[in-house]
Write a protein that holds these residues in place. Structure first.
Motif, PDB file in Angstrom:
ATOM      1  N   ASP A   1       0.835  -1.211   0.000  1.00 40.34           N
ATOM      2  CA  ASP A   1       0.000   0.000   0.000  1.00 40.34           C
ATOM      3  C   ASP A   1       0.866   1.256   0.000  1.00 40.34           C
ATOM      4  O   ASP A   1       0.544   2.250  -0.663  1.00 40.34           O
TER       5      ASP A   1
ATOM      6  N   ARG B   1       2.104   1.707  -3.501  1.00 37.37           N
ATOM      7  CA  ARG B   1       1.038   2.202  -4.382  1.00 37.37           C
ATOM      8  C   ARG B   1       0.816   3.697  -4.165  1.00 37.37           C
ATOM      9  O   ARG B   1       0.566   4.449  -5.115  1.00 37.37           O
ATOM     10  N   THR B   2       0.904   4.115  -2.905  1.00 38.20           N
ATOM     11  CA  THR B   2       0.752   5.539  -2.591  1.00 38.20           C
ATOM     12  C   THR B   2       1.867   6.350  -3.226  1.00 38.20           C
ATOM     13  O   THR B   2       1.633   7.402  -3.845  1.00 38.20           O
TER      14      THR B   2
ATOM     15  N   PRO C   1      -4.540   4.154  -0.705  1.00 38.39           N
ATOM     16  CA  PRO C   1      -4.532   2.721  -1.019  1.00 38.39           C
ATOM     17  C   PRO C   1      -4.552   1.904   0.265  1.00 38.39           C
ATOM     18  O   PRO C   1      -3.787   2.179   1.193  1.00 38.39           O
ATOM     19  N   PHE C   2      -5.437   0.904   0.308  1.00 33.76           N
ATOM     20  CA  PHE C   2      -5.638   0.196   1.585  1.00 33.76           C
ATOM     21  C   PHE C   2      -6.010  -1.254   1.341  1.00 33.76           C
ATOM     22  O   PHE C   2      -6.978  -1.560   0.653  1.00 33.76           O
ATOM     23  N   THR C   3      -5.211  -2.167   1.895  1.00 34.07           N
ATOM     24  CA  THR C   3      -5.500  -3.597   1.863  1.00 34.07           C
ATOM     25  C   THR C   3      -6.056  -3.999   3.211  1.00 34.07           C
ATOM     26  O   THR C   3      -5.457  -3.676   4.243  1.00 34.07           O
TER      27      THR C   3
END
Length: 329
Positions: free
Chosen positions: A212, A215-216, A310-312
């Motif tokens: 994440d 991705r950020t 972005p978050f999983t």
């Protein structure tokens, strides 16, 4: 019709140098840049690794060698500075010279520097909720070094060097070997028989899943022309509000794989006894304060730029991490 020179200029905007590409953040961001169509170069101190592997060009060199960094950065529009001394050691000798080399390389290439930040910059007067403009009065040697590192990057804007800093909580992920998750809560490469909890119950702690974070960073890199020359962002990540949720998530994943691990207190007493003999443990003790007080981060500025972080989900992130570090199959 687009000229060859224009085409080369466009190609150069999609070329990045990653320093620290064998580490958790560096390796993940290198892969994500590659998958997003970037040409990725990585500096390595191991000549045997210098080759085109997995779509990444590995170049012999050391982040402490200014000429090597400047040469590797030629033609790059982004330099990812994800290199750190291993095991908390030799920070006073290595951290600032390495960032100075990166600044010189960025100035020569006209590149934007991207830096994974930490919470070390902050002291007790900034807790419990950290904003980008919270006061930076650290109480540790490593914190003071990080403040100076960022100061040098901000000063470098006068030379045309742009910087993006993404600060986040404790890193964890499938390729992160040197972390509290893989060395403190569990032990990488071994079945999980117990999950160790470093903080007191009720003391919240911020965690960040490295894919994440990458991705950020990638999203901010793609928007770099619209950002201020010196831009800092915080990620909220996974907020463990009472200090036990991460351990509970690990235990839940391990139980699905047929084991029943116990939850135990982290043996700080043993670390304290060993500090005179093990330098890494001595450095760990200096950072214990981050487990004694709540440390949370707000991502309002980041959300304002990206729309959302972005978050999983925690369960999926923990499962992938435990598989990646060899604790479950």
């Amino acid at each position: 019709m687009e000229t060859r020179q224009e085409a080369r200029q466009e190609a150069n905007t999609k070329r990045a140098l990653v320093l620290g590409a064998t580490g958790g953040i560096g390796s993940e961001l290198a892969r994500q840049l590659r998958d997003a169509g970037w040409e990725v170069k990585a500096l390595t101190r191991r000549p045997d690794a210098a080759a085109e592997r997995e779509g990444i060009a590995w170049i012999p060199g050391d982040a402490m060698d200014r000429q090597a960094v400047v040469a590797a950065a030629r033609g790059c529009s982004v330099i990812v500075h994800a290199v750190n001394p291993p095991g908390y050691l030799r920070w006073s000798e290595l951290v600032l010279p390495m960032i100075d080399n990166t600044i010189e390389a960025a100035a020569a290439a006209g590149a934007t520097i991207v830096l994974p930040g930490t919470v070390y910059n902050y002291g007790a007067d900034a807790f419990p909720l950290l904003k980008e403009d919270s006061p930076q009065r650290p109480s540790t040697r490593k914190g003071a070094i990080r403040v100076e590192l960022e100061r040098r990057l901000e000063v470098a804007t006068t030379r045309g060097v742009r910087t993006i800093i993404v600060r986040a909580g404790d890193f964890f992920g499938p390729h992160v070997g040197n972390s509290w998750f893989s060395q403190g809560l569990v032990t990488a490469g071994r079945p999980v028989k117990a999950v160790r909890i470093p903080g007191r119950r009720g003391v919240g702690h911020a965690w960040s899943y490295v894919p994440d974070v990458a991705r950020t960073m990638l999203a901010l890199i793609e928007r770099r022309a619209t950002l201020a020359p010196f831009s800092t962002f915080h990620m909220a990540g996974h907020w463990d509000k009472d200090g036990t949720q991460m351990a509970a998530a690990i235990r839940a994943v391990v139980e699905r794989h047929g084991a029943r691990p116990k939850l135990r207190r982290f043996p700080w007493w043993l670390v304290r006894l060993a500090t005179p003999f093990v330098p890494t443990l001595r450095e760990m003790m200096e950072m214990r304060y981050l487990w004694k007080v709540p440390v949370q981060m707000t991502n309002a500025r980041l959300a304002g730029v990206l729309g959302s972080e972005p978050f999983t989900p925690l369960d999926a992130a923990v499962e992938a991490t435990l598989r990646g570090i060899g604790c479950v199959r």
